[in-house]
Design a protein around this motif. Structure first.
Motif, short mmCIF file in Angstrom:
data_model
loop_
_atom_site.label_atom_id
_atom_site.label_comp_id
_atom_site.label_asym_id
_atom_site.label_seq_id
_atom_site.Cartn_x
_atom_site.Cartn_y
_atom_site.Cartn_z
N UNK A 93 0.79 -1.24 0.00
CA UNK A 93 0.00 0.00 0.00
C UNK A 93 0.82 1.29 0.00
N UNK A 94 2.12 1.18 0.23
CA UNK A 94 2.97 2.36 0.23
C UNK A 94 4.38 1.97 -0.19
N UNK A 95 5.08 2.88 -0.82
CA UNK A 95 6.47 2.63 -1.22
C UNK A 95 7.45 3.20 -0.20
N UNK A 134 7.00 -7.00 -7.38
CA UNK A 134 7.86 -6.38 -6.38
C UNK A 134 8.17 -4.94 -6.79
N UNK A 135 8.47 -4.09 -5.80
CA UNK A 135 8.81 -2.70 -6.14
C UNK A 135 9.99 -2.62 -7.10
N UNK A 136 10.12 -1.50 -7.71
CA UNK A 136 11.22 -1.30 -8.65
C UNK A 136 12.55 -1.70 -8.03
N UNK A 150 14.69 -0.40 0.62
CA UNK A 150 13.89 -1.39 1.34
C UNK A 150 14.77 -2.21 2.27
N UNK A 151 15.94 -2.62 1.80
CA UNK A 151 16.82 -3.43 2.63
C UNK A 151 17.31 -2.67 3.86
N UNK A 152 17.54 -1.38 3.73
CA UNK A 152 17.94 -0.57 4.89
C UNK A 152 16.85 -0.57 5.96
N UNK A 153 15.62 -0.74 5.55
CA UNK A 153 14.48 -0.76 6.48
C UNK A 153 14.19 -2.18 6.98
N UNK A 199 1.77 6.35 -1.07
CA UNK A 199 1.82 6.02 -2.50
C UNK A 199 1.03 4.75 -2.70
N UNK A 200 -0.20 4.87 -3.04
CA UNK A 200 -1.03 3.70 -3.26
C UNK A 200 -0.61 3.00 -4.53
#
Length: 172
Positions: free
Chosen positions: A27-29, A62-64, A71-74, A170-171
């Motif tokens: 639901x969000x990037x 999957x996201x870009x 994403x990996x940092x999170x 960012x939907x």
């Protein structure tokens, strides 16, 4: 489940969310928001262990790839379904199962959260039961003896209805 009702053995155990992004869309990037929201929702239920999130999908779901490092940092990793079975529910289910087995071997008793719907084959459902019997806490929406984790996803998707600190959701 309140904090006091969460079994002590599972309260501090590591947690991995195995997230089929085709069944439960992103639901969000904002990966930091996702990680924090999942962490907060789990803590509210009494689960305080280290959190890992594994997004399972193919190149179209999957996201870009350019966002992979962010994403990996999170604490969110991508797990790509092999192209030979990409686009099939069977391929997604088997990738989920393989990732769960690898996680279990590396991390021992932990909390396994499955965000996937309609697991079609009997084999993955048997493995979910086997994890539970071996001392893992398993959440799955498709297994009659397991608690559904849909509350976890809802905590994220409902929050994305309002703007985030990064300037809005960012939907997808």
């Amino acid at each position: 489940m309140s904090q006091s009702s969460c079994a002590n053995i599972h309260a501090e155990a590591k947690i991995c969310v195995f997230w089929d992004v085709k069944d439960f869309s992103i639901p969000t990037m904002d990966p930091d928001f996702i990680s924090k929201k999942f962490g907060s929702a789990l803590k509210e239920r009494g689960y305080r262990g280290d959190l890992s999130i594994l997004m399972i999908g193919d190149k179209t779901t999957l996201p870009l790839i350019e966002l992979k490092d962010e994403f990996e940092r999170a604490g969110i990793r991508f797990s790509f379904i092999p192209e030979e079975v990409s686009g099939t529910k069977y391929g997604r289910d088997m990738k989920l199962l393989v990732d769960m087995l690898i996680w279990a071997l590396k991390n021992g008793e932990s909390n396994l959260v499955v965000l996937a719907k309609n697991i079609e084959e009997e084999t993955p459902l048997l493995y979910l039961s086997a994890f539970r019997v071996r001392g893992y806490k398993v959440f799955s929406p498709d297994h009659p003896k397991l608690e559904s984790p849909e509350w976890l996803y809802e905590s994220l998707s409902e929050s994305c209805q309002t703007p985030t600190s990064k300037g809005g959701s960012s939907q997808m």
